[in-house]
Motif scaffolding. Sequence first.
Motif, short mmCIF file in Angstrom:
data_model
loop_
_atom_site.label_atom_id
_atom_site.label_comp_id
_atom_site.label_asym_id
_atom_site.label_seq_id
_atom_site.Cartn_x
_atom_site.Cartn_y
_atom_site.Cartn_z
N HIS A 197 2.02 51.51 74.05
CA HIS A 197 2.60 52.80 74.46
C HIS A 197 1.71 53.50 75.47
N SER A 198 2.32 54.04 76.51
CA SER A 198 1.66 54.91 77.47
C SER A 198 0.42 54.23 78.07
N LEU A 199 -0.72 54.92 78.05
CA LEU A 199 -1.96 54.36 78.59
C LEU A 199 -2.31 53.03 77.94
N GLY A 200 -1.87 52.84 76.70
CA GLY A 200 -2.13 51.60 76.00
C GLY A 200 -1.58 50.38 76.71
N GLY A 201 -0.52 50.56 77.51
CA GLY A 201 0.02 49.44 78.27
C GLY A 201 -0.95 48.95 79.33
N LEU A 202 -1.66 49.87 79.97
CA LEU A 202 -2.67 49.50 80.96
C LEU A 202 -3.86 48.84 80.26
N VAL A 203 -4.21 49.37 79.11
CA VAL A 203 -5.32 48.80 78.34
C VAL A 203 -4.99 47.37 77.91
N ALA A 204 -3.75 47.17 77.47
CA ALA A 204 -3.33 45.83 77.05
C ALA A 204 -3.31 44.86 78.23
N ARG A 205 -2.88 45.34 79.40
CA ARG A 205 -2.91 44.48 80.58
C ARG A 205 -4.33 44.06 80.92
N TYR A 206 -5.27 44.96 80.79
CA TYR A 206 -6.68 44.61 81.04
C TYR A 206 -7.17 43.61 80.00
N ALA A 207 -6.85 43.88 78.73
CA ALA A 207 -7.35 43.03 77.64
C ALA A 207 -6.84 41.60 77.75
N ILE A 208 -5.55 41.43 78.09
CA ILE A 208 -5.04 40.05 78.17
C ILE A 208 -5.68 39.29 79.32
N GLY A 209 -6.08 40.02 80.37
CA GLY A 209 -6.82 39.37 81.44
C GLY A 209 -8.15 38.82 80.96
N ARG A 210 -8.80 39.55 80.07
CA ARG A 210 -10.07 39.10 79.51
C ARG A 210 -9.88 37.96 78.50
#
Length: 413
Positions: free
Chosen positions: A162-175
Amino acid sequence: MFLATSKPPFFPLIFNPSAQGFPSRPGGSSGGVRMEFVRKLGRKCCVVQSVNKNRKLEVIEAGDNVVSGEDIFYQVSAGAKVPPDHLLIMVNGIIGSAADWRYAAKQFVKRLPDKVIVHCSDCNSATLTFDGVDRMGERLAEEVLTVVQRWPEVSKISFIAHSLGGLVARYAIGRLYESVPISRSSNLLQYDAEQSLEQLFEAKIGGLQPVNFITVATPHLGSRGHRQLPFLCGLPFLERRAPQTAHWIVGRSGKHLFLTDNDNGGRPLLLQMVNDTENIKFMSALGSFKRRVAYANANFDQVVGWRTSSIRRQHELPKSNLLVKDEKYPHIMYVERETSDAIQNGISSVDIPQNLEEEMIRGLTQVPWERVDVSFHKSTQRYIAHTTIQVKNYWLNSDGADVVLHMIDNFLL
């Protein structure tokens, strides 16, 4: 209710944010690791394994609230010996917590019994969400790895954020992304010598097969630009001032959202995240999922604009004559099946983007997206649409229940 034997002790991986990648998930069988359940006593329940090893294992009745920040699944078969094999990670937004997904998590385990384990992330809550997308993403990646270690039986992974968490998840899956050789149990020995090398490898996220990547009211294009932060009412003066002051309120996250960060003289993080970098394969990770879905509020979301949450240009937003009404999902007004920029618009990759928003749209739409547009315009809860869309609190946001149901009904297992 069920009683459950405690999980075997696990040892969190040592996480090095500066590392180029994460270690692979241990292969093979669970090596004797086994979940054993005693026959249930006449009613279904959720079994919750606490993240905190100092807490006791909790057993929750199906009618009770789901404890957030923990692993949840719904055991239906009295004699079931095989736990679910699909791990679903739910990620909260800014100033949020794992409890924000309590209702949705409960619905997932109730409607997909014996299919999914839901983990409501609790590594980024309250003011920790001011630390920036990158630091939050590193923490989420570490948390996912520890959860995967704790559940050696799972083979698939999905995210809902949700919300900012979507950007955080996109970063995390890259890692968490890695490309690993296809198992010899596959038809590896029969491959044609003319096949491309890529066909001999498969993508993994945290050592698991990526399936669904779903964002809910996420500012994929940031909050910079006209009406991308709706509570500013589109007033030019306020929209010009917001990028200069956002970091005073929400720290590094504000800089990332308004693209004013330039760590070490580099490009803004959100621009970096629409392509693979040398160290982090953002788009390869995103493209590895079987489906990507962006749920967006078409109106009354005071925090995230329609364009940025649906990854569209202004002229691509659905017109009123295209909107539909579904009795089962009364607040779902439009569903756009998988499309990518290259297919939809025939845009050449050599064209030079005219602005930062256009560059992000082109980068993100290198892979197909489903868009689901939501409207609470007739709801008494419309002025809190940003939290209603995820049913953050059922008593305040219950009108979003059909949106959660839509996610479940279309969830790939």
